[in-house]
Every structure is written in structure tokens, then in C-alpha cells.
Design a protein around this motif. Structure first.
Motif, PDB file in Angstrom:
ATOM      1  N   GLY A 125     -56.791  25.530 -19.121  1.00 51.76           N
ATOM      2  CA  GLY A 125     -57.205  25.940 -18.180  1.00 51.76           C
ATOM      3  C   GLY A 125     -58.113  26.792 -19.625  1.00 51.76           C
ATOM      4  O   GLY A 125     -57.833  27.179 -20.756  1.00 51.76           O
ATOM      5  N   GLN A 143     -57.567  29.882 -20.541  1.00 48.71           N
ATOM      6  CA  GLN A 143     -56.339  30.835 -21.356  1.00 48.71           C
ATOM      7  C   GLN A 143     -56.393  29.705 -22.902  1.00 48.71           C
ATOM      8  O   GLN A 143     -57.091  30.449 -23.611  1.00 48.71           O
ATOM      9  CB  GLN A 143     -55.302  31.274 -21.471  1.00 48.71           C
ATOM     10  CG  GLN A 143     -54.107  31.612 -22.348  1.00 48.71           C
ATOM     11  CD  GLN A 143     -54.181  32.545 -22.403  1.00 48.71           C
ATOM     12  OE1 GLN A 143     -53.927  33.390 -21.598  1.00 48.71           O
ATOM     13  NE2 GLN A 143     -55.214  32.890 -23.575  1.00 48.71           N
ATOM     14  N   ASN A 175     -59.764  29.324 -24.656  1.00 51.77           N
ATOM     15  CA  ASN A 175     -60.128  30.140 -25.322  1.00 51.77           C
ATOM     16  C   ASN A 175     -59.599  30.548 -26.685  1.00 51.77           C
ATOM     17  O   ASN A 175     -60.031  30.513 -27.688  1.00 51.77           O
ATOM     18  CB  ASN A 175     -60.305  31.890 -24.616  1.00 51.77           C
ATOM     19  CG  ASN A 175     -61.117  32.425 -23.755  1.00 51.77           C
ATOM     20  OD1 ASN A 175     -62.480  31.378 -23.898  1.00 51.77           O
ATOM     21  ND2 ASN A 175     -61.087  33.160 -22.437  1.00 51.77           N
ATOM     22  N   THR A 209     -57.803  37.019 -21.242  1.00 51.23           N
ATOM     23  CA  THR A 209     -57.754  36.015 -22.371  1.00 51.23           C
ATOM     24  C   THR A 209     -57.571  35.583 -23.441  1.00 51.23           C
ATOM     25  O   THR A 209     -57.305  35.189 -24.176  1.00 51.23           O
ATOM     26  CB  THR A 209     -57.391  34.809 -21.344  1.00 51.23           C
ATOM     27  OG1 THR A 209     -59.083  34.656 -21.111  1.00 51.23           O
ATOM     28  CG2 THR A 209     -57.030  33.851 -20.050  1.00 51.23           C
ATOM     29  N   GLN A 237     -69.506  36.442 -23.009  1.00 55.76           N
ATOM     30  CA  GLN A 237     -68.812  35.987 -21.732  1.00 55.76           C
ATOM     31  C   GLN A 237     -70.018  35.357 -21.073  1.00 55.76           C
ATOM     32  O   GLN A 237     -71.485  35.969 -20.419  1.00 55.76           O
ATOM     33  CB  GLN A 237     -67.713  36.317 -20.522  1.00 55.76           C
ATOM     34  CG  GLN A 237     -68.128  38.123 -20.930  1.00 55.76           C
ATOM     35  CD  GLN A 237     -66.852  38.450 -19.714  1.00 55.76           C
ATOM     36  OE1 GLN A 237     -65.761  37.574 -19.609  1.00 55.76           O
ATOM     37  NE2 GLN A 237     -67.373  39.655 -19.485  1.00 55.76           N
ATOM     38  N   GLY A 283     -70.206  34.532 -17.421  1.00 52.99           N
ATOM     39  CA  GLY A 283     -69.868  34.665 -16.031  1.00 52.99           C
ATOM     40  C   GLY A 283     -68.098  35.584 -16.089  1.00 52.99           C
ATOM     41  O   GLY A 283     -67.573  35.534 -16.699  1.00 52.99           O
ATOM     42  N   ILE A 333     -65.656  38.104 -14.952  1.00 53.23           N
ATOM     43  CA  ILE A 333     -64.772  37.952 -13.724  1.00 53.23           C
ATOM     44  C   ILE A 333     -64.761  38.673 -12.519  1.00 53.23           C
ATOM     45  O   ILE A 333     -64.922  38.889 -11.345  1.00 53.23           O
ATOM     46  CB  ILE A 333     -63.073  38.569 -14.622  1.00 53.23           C
ATOM     47  CG1 ILE A 333     -62.147  38.258 -13.984  1.00 53.23           C
ATOM     48  CG2 ILE A 333     -62.794  39.355 -14.387  1.00 53.23           C
ATOM     49  CD1 ILE A 333     -61.578  36.420 -13.430  1.00 53.23           C
ATOM     50  N   ALA A 352     -65.668  30.202 -18.918  1.00 57.78           N
ATOM     51  CA  ALA A 352     -64.585  29.937 -17.817  1.00 57.78           C
ATOM     52  C   ALA A 352     -65.255  30.115 -16.224  1.00 57.78           C
ATOM     53  O   ALA A 352     -65.533  28.648 -15.627  1.00 57.78           O
ATOM     54  CB  ALA A 352     -62.958  30.554 -17.289  1.00 57.78           C
ATOM     55  N   ILE A 353     -66.020  31.027 -16.009  1.00 58.08           N
ATOM     56  CA  ILE A 353     -66.628  30.623 -14.433  1.00 58.08           C
ATOM     57  C   ILE A 353     -68.322  30.934 -14.651  1.00 58.08           C
ATOM     58  O   ILE A 353     -68.799  29.083 -13.921  1.00 58.08           O
ATOM     59  CB  ILE A 353     -66.300  32.184 -14.299  1.00 58.08           C
ATOM     60  CG1 ILE A 353     -65.541  32.783 -14.034  1.00 58.08           C
ATOM     61  CG2 ILE A 353     -67.987  32.298 -12.621  1.00 58.08           C
ATOM     62  CD1 ILE A 353     -64.945  34.560 -13.494  1.00 58.08           C
ATOM     63  N   ASP A 355     -63.784  26.266 -17.731  1.00 60.83           N
ATOM     64  CA  ASP A 355     -62.150  25.595 -16.484  1.00 60.83           C
ATOM     65  C   ASP A 355     -63.276  24.674 -15.820  1.00 60.83           C
ATOM     66  O   ASP A 355     -64.142  25.291 -14.968  1.00 60.83           O
ATOM     67  CB  ASP A 355     -62.312  26.850 -15.424  1.00 60.83           C
ATOM     68  CG  ASP A 355     -60.504  27.221 -17.072  1.00 60.83           C
ATOM     69  OD1 ASP A 355     -59.984  27.502 -17.344  1.00 60.83           O
ATOM     70  OD2 ASP A 355     -60.660  28.980 -16.183  1.00 60.83           O
ATOM     71  N   HIS A 401     -61.461  23.310 -13.372  1.00 61.62           N
ATOM     72  CA  HIS A 401     -60.114  23.940 -12.418  1.00 61.62           C
ATOM     73  C   HIS A 401     -60.872  24.932 -11.183  1.00 61.62           C
ATOM     74  O   HIS A 401     -60.629  25.299 -10.272  1.00 61.62           O
ATOM     75  CB  HIS A 401     -59.423  23.656 -12.369  1.00 61.62           C
ATOM     76  CG  HIS A 401     -58.538  25.023 -13.494  1.00 61.62           C
ATOM     77  ND1 HIS A 401     -57.533  24.830 -14.155  1.00 61.62           N
ATOM     78  CD2 HIS A 401     -58.552  25.998 -13.897  1.00 61.62           C
ATOM     79  CE1 HIS A 401     -57.153  25.980 -14.878  1.00 61.62           C
ATOM     80  NE2 HIS A 401     -58.176  26.288 -14.225  1.00 61.62           N
ATOM     81  N   LYS A 402     -61.792  25.627 -12.014  1.00 66.53           N
ATOM     82  CA  LYS A 402     -62.721  26.883 -11.220  1.00 66.53           C
ATOM     83  C   LYS A 402     -63.993  25.900 -10.386  1.00 66.53           C
ATOM     84  O   LYS A 402     -63.968  25.281  -9.483  1.00 66.53           O
ATOM     85  CB  LYS A 402     -63.556  27.617 -12.367  1.00 66.53           C
ATOM     86  CG  LYS A 402     -62.355  28.655 -12.994  1.00 66.53           C
ATOM     87  CD  LYS A 402     -63.014  30.014 -12.888  1.00 66.53           C
ATOM     88  CE  LYS A 402     -60.960  30.863 -13.834  1.00 66.53           C
ATOM     89  NZ  LYS A 402     -60.375  30.378 -14.532  1.00 66.53           N
TER      90      LYS A 402
HETATM   91  C1  PLP Z   1     -63.610  35.065 -17.613  1.00 67.04           C
HETATM   92  C2  PLP Z   1     -62.534  34.202 -17.963  1.00 67.04           C
HETATM   93  N1  PLP Z   1     -62.010  33.826 -18.324  1.00 67.04           N
HETATM   94  C3  PLP Z   1     -60.830  33.111 -18.757  1.00 67.04           C
HETATM   95  C4  PLP Z   1     -60.067  32.864 -16.910  1.00 67.04           C
HETATM   96  C5  PLP Z   1     -58.512  32.691 -18.023  1.00 67.04           C
HETATM   97  O1  PLP Z   1     -58.523  31.145 -16.990  1.00 67.04           O
HETATM   98  P1  PLP Z   1     -57.623  30.144 -16.953  1.00 67.04           P
HETATM   99  O2  PLP Z   1     -57.127  30.975 -15.460  1.00 67.04           O
HETATM  100  O3  PLP Z   1     -57.923  28.994 -16.005  1.00 67.04           O
HETATM  101  O4  PLP Z   1     -56.626  30.665 -17.670  1.00 67.04           O
HETATM  102  C6  PLP Z   1     -60.391  33.513 -16.641  1.00 67.04           C
HETATM  103  C7  PLP Z   1     -59.546  33.046 -15.072  1.00 67.04           C
HETATM  104  O5  PLP Z   1     -60.511  33.590 -14.716  1.00 67.04           O
HETATM  105  C8  PLP Z   1     -61.455  33.844 -15.903  1.00 67.04           C
HETATM  106  O6  PLP Z   1     -62.265  34.336 -15.498  1.00 67.04           O
END
Ligand code: PLP
Length: 418
Positions: free
Chosen positions: A85, A87, A90, A131, A179, A181, A183, A210-211, A235, A237-238
Motif C-alpha cells: 500500500g 505506506q 513511501n 505515512t 505530495q 493529492g 488527504i 497515493a491519491i 496506491d 487500491h485507491k
Molecule cells: C497521501 C497519502 N499517502 C499515503 C497514504 C497511505 O496509503 P495506504 O493506506 O495505502 O498505506 C495515504 C492513505 O490515504 C494517503 O492519502
């Protein structure tokens, strides 16, 4: 406390996270081909740590990785890893960065560890996702010395402040994390400008996408400048809408990526460098499921235009949420809706910020219990907000209209007298 499964299952123990009306956290569904591929991955039960025992899954992952790099407009020679994922995406990228910046300072971190090494500066934005510091903890960098860069009103890193932070500190091994995106707001940091500044200071620039890295499937690369960074995480999975668990690290510097991850053992059947791709050379995992196969299936079924279409459609839905809600009295949209995230605050007329917080929380709770859709809350700049994330490929215009109606009716019912 240990719950009885039957008790929690009957009391809403599973959420409809795959539904087109699920707008909580940042949760995608699963496009049909990826769901089927995920079942196959389980049924095949292949350990895809090495090429030799499972060439088919290894090659599918390799093709999926190449397709992703091309679709996102990142440097063609980039390396990649399918991890669990965001986490671990990164963390894997930070491990590659740690290797690279220390090697440039004449230090072999894989051999000598961090005790006595030149210090690494880790520079992040005020809006860094949790993360990244957790990755720093796992890699022994610690969090005490993390330096923060200011952000603008929508939460995007301000390039001039990055220049200030980098100029003020000592030169030496430096990793900057921006980043794509945010959160909460979905803001995309101006990666191109940040890359120029970071590179002028010989720093490594990592993008936590991730996003929002998926935005690159629909928006021209130079607009975002994403391709100028050193590493990226995202991700699947997002927003790609494949089942959990699937994050991806992509790295401009394959040698550093490989040096940080590779491992050998006498009993393994490993490919010679430059021949077949052994995932164990790029992943922090050793044994692993073939989590890149659902990505292969998603990309094969959607094509580049299909991914772009999901991104564009979700962003349009987010803008529609904002438009429809902002015209209601005492409802304010707090963010600039640049991606798929919307932050909404419900005011208690004549009331204090605490009253607005209370009304906002009451509306969120009412929407959750109504069941038309699901969304959650967050805190933005100290204020309680409703947070709407449109990440599911299946969300329709009708879903948005029905969800807005549910929110408005909850808001009208939760008019808190002050
Ligand atoms: C910007 C960002 N980085 C990292 C993550 C962590 O992703 P994961 O939950 O897949 O480990 C997220 C999760 O929402 C996120 O929004």
C-alpha cells in the motif's frame, strides 16, 4: 476486548466500501477485471518473489509496471515495485532515497547502517501524510529533525518556502517529500518547481502520490511536472480501483532502488542482473502474492483512456458535490476542488466556531445513519469538516444527486439553535 463475530457482523460489521456511494477516507472499488484477477492470484497461489518459480505472474507484473510508468508519463527507464500500500510505497522510496543520498556522501548505508553516518535532512510539507514520518521511523531516520515547509491555502507546498528551508540548513544528504493529492483538499504540490529547487540543492525529491499520481493519466505531464521528481509512490487500491492490497513505488534511479532492496541466498533461483525481473530485488517483501496481476488486468481492461476517464469522472463528481452543496444556506465548501476531494462545513447561523463544529458533526452522523451514502469527517485548519472523497469508478450522476439530497436533508434537520 474480544467481540463475538456474529455481534459485530450483525451491527454493520462490514461497510459497503466497494459501493459507488462510499465517499469515506480515500477508498476505491474494484473494476471487474481486477477483481477476477485478484481471485485468480489467490487460486494460483504463486509466490511471486522470484521470476524462476512463477514466470507468468512475474511477467504480468513487469508489463503492468512498464504500462504504469508510460501512462503516468514518468521516465521510461524507471524501476518499480508492487507493495502492500501507500505506506510501504513511501517507505520503499525513502529507502532508495536514503541509499542514494548517503552513497553520494561516500557512505554505504546497507553495509554500515546509520550509526556514525552523515545526518540526513528530511524535508516535508506542513501537510505531509503520516505515512512519511512513519517510513522515516522504520528506516531509522527518526522524526525529531524533520523540517517542515509552509503550504498555501489549499494545502500545497510553497516553492519559495522550500527554497528558504533548504538554503537555511546545512548542505548534505537531503530528501524532500512533496505530495500529489492532499488527504483533505486533494491539492497537488507544484512538483516541477519543487524538483528544480530540490535538485539545485542536490536533494532527492519524492512524491507521495497515493491519491493524486493518477491525475497524470488524464492531465498533461508538463502541467504537473511530476516526471521531474526522483521517486513516486501511489496506491492502485485507491483510484485505479483494484482490490486491497496494492501500492506502487516507482524510482528514477533503478541502481539505488535495487541496492536498497536486493537480497540473495544460496537456495534461491535468481536471475542475473539485466535479464529476468525478480521482484525480490525491488520489494521489501520476500515471499509475496502477485499483487501486480490485478493492476495488469485493470490496465488491460481500461486502457489509458479508461483510467483517464475514471479520474476525470470522479473529479467532475467532486465538483458537482461542491456546486450543489455550496448553494445551500449556511453550507460552505472550504477547499478549492482541484481533484476528487471536497471539504464541507455546516454553519450554525449566529453561532461560534464550536457551534459550526457541532452542526457539521451532527450532519455527518445523520448522513451516516441515513444510509444513502457514507462519508466521514476531518479537521481542516482547526475546523470540523465533512470530507467527501470520490474515488470509485462506479459512482454515477444519480449517486451524487441522491447523496447530495441526503446531505441537504440531514443539514436541514441538524439546524442547531444558538
Ligand atoms: C497521501 C497519502 N499517502 C499515503 C497514504 C497511505 O496509503 P495506504 O493506506 O495505502 O498505506 C495515504 C492513505 O490515504 C494517503 O492519502
Amino acid at each position: 476486548m474480544v467481540h463475538r463475530i456474529a455481534d459485530v457482523a450483525e451491527a454493520g460489521g462490514l461497510m459497503g466500501m466497494g459501493s459507488g456511494r462510499f465517499f469515506g477516507f480515500v477508498i476505491g472499488g474494484a473494476v471487474p477485471a481486477s477483481l477476477a484477477a485478484d481471485w485468480l492470484v489467490t487460486a494460483w497461489d504463486q509466490n511471486t518473489g522470484l521470476f524462476a518459480p512463477s514466470p507468468a505472474t512475474s511477467v504480468m507484473e513487469e508489463i503492468a509496471g512498464r504500462w504504469l510508468v508510460g501512462m503516468l508519463g514518468l521516465p521510461e527507464h524507471s524501476s518499480f515495485a508492487f507493495v502492500t500500500g501507500g505506506q510501504m510505497a513511501n517507505t520503499t522510496a525513502l529507502a532508495a532515497a536514503r541509499h542514494h543520498v548517503l552513497a553520494a556522501a561516500g557512505w554505504d548505508v546497507e553495509l554500515d547502517g546509520l550509526a556514525g553516518s552523515p545526518p540526513i535532512r528530511l524535508v516535508v510539507s506542513d501537510e505531509v501524510h503520516v505515512t512519511v514520518p512513519r517510513g522515516a521511523r522504520l528506516l531509522g531516520l527518526g522524526t525529531r529533525t524533520i523540517e517542515k515547509v509552509a503550504v498555501d491555502a489549499n494545502g500545497a507546498m510553497i516553492p519559495s518556502d522550500l527554497e528558504r528551508v533548504l538554503s537555511e540548513g546545512n548542505a548534505g544528504p537531503t530528501i524532500v517529500c512533496c505530495q500529489a493529492g492532499n488527504i483533505n483538499t486533494g491539492a497537488l504540490d507544484p512538483t516541477g518547481e519543487l524538483a528544480d529547487i530540490a535538485h539545485a540543492h542536490d536533494a532527492w525529491l519524492h512524491v507521495d502520490g497515493a491519491i493524486g499520481l493518477w491525475a497524470a493519466a488524464s492531465r498533461p505531464s508538463p502541467l504537473l511536472g511530476l516526471e521531474r521528481a526522483d521517486s513516486w509512490s501511489t496506491d492502485a487500491h485507491k483510484w485505479l480501483n483494484v482490490p486491497y492490497d496494492c501500492g506502487i513505488t516507482i524510482c528514477r534511479h533503478p541502481d539505488s532502488h535495487r541496492a536498497a532492496m536486493t537480497v540473495t541466498a544460496s537456495y534461491l533461483v535468481q536471475a542475473a542482473p539485466g535479464t529476468d525481473r525478480d521482484p525480490v530485488d525491488w520489494n521489501p517483501e520476500f515471499s509475496r502474492r502477485a499483487r501486480g496481476v490485478p493492476v495488469y488486468a485493470a490496465l488491460a481492461s481500461l486502457g489509458r483512456s479508461g483510467v483517464a476517464e475514471i479520474v476525470d469522472r470522479c473529479c467532475a463528481h467532486a465538483r458537482r458535490f461542491a456546486e450543489l452543496l455550496a448553494v445551500e444556506p449556511d453550507v460552505v465548501v472550504l477547499n478549492d476542488v482541484v481533484l476528487n476531494q471536497v471539504l464541507v462545513r455546516f454553519l450554525a447561523p449566529g453561532g461560534s466556531e464550536e457551534d459550526h463544529d457541532a452542526r457539521t458533526c451532527a450532519v455527518i452522523a445523520a448522513v451516516q445513519s441515513n444510509g444513502t451514502c457514507w462519508l466521514g469527517g476531518s479537521i481542516w485548519r482547526g475546523l470540523a469538516v465533512m470530507r467527501i472523497s470520490v474515488s470509485n469508478y462506479a459512482t454515477t450522476d444519480a449517486d451524487v444527486e441522491a447523496s447530495v439530497a441526503s446531505i441537504i436533508s440531514a443539514a436541514r434537520a441538524a439546524a442547531i439553535p444558538v
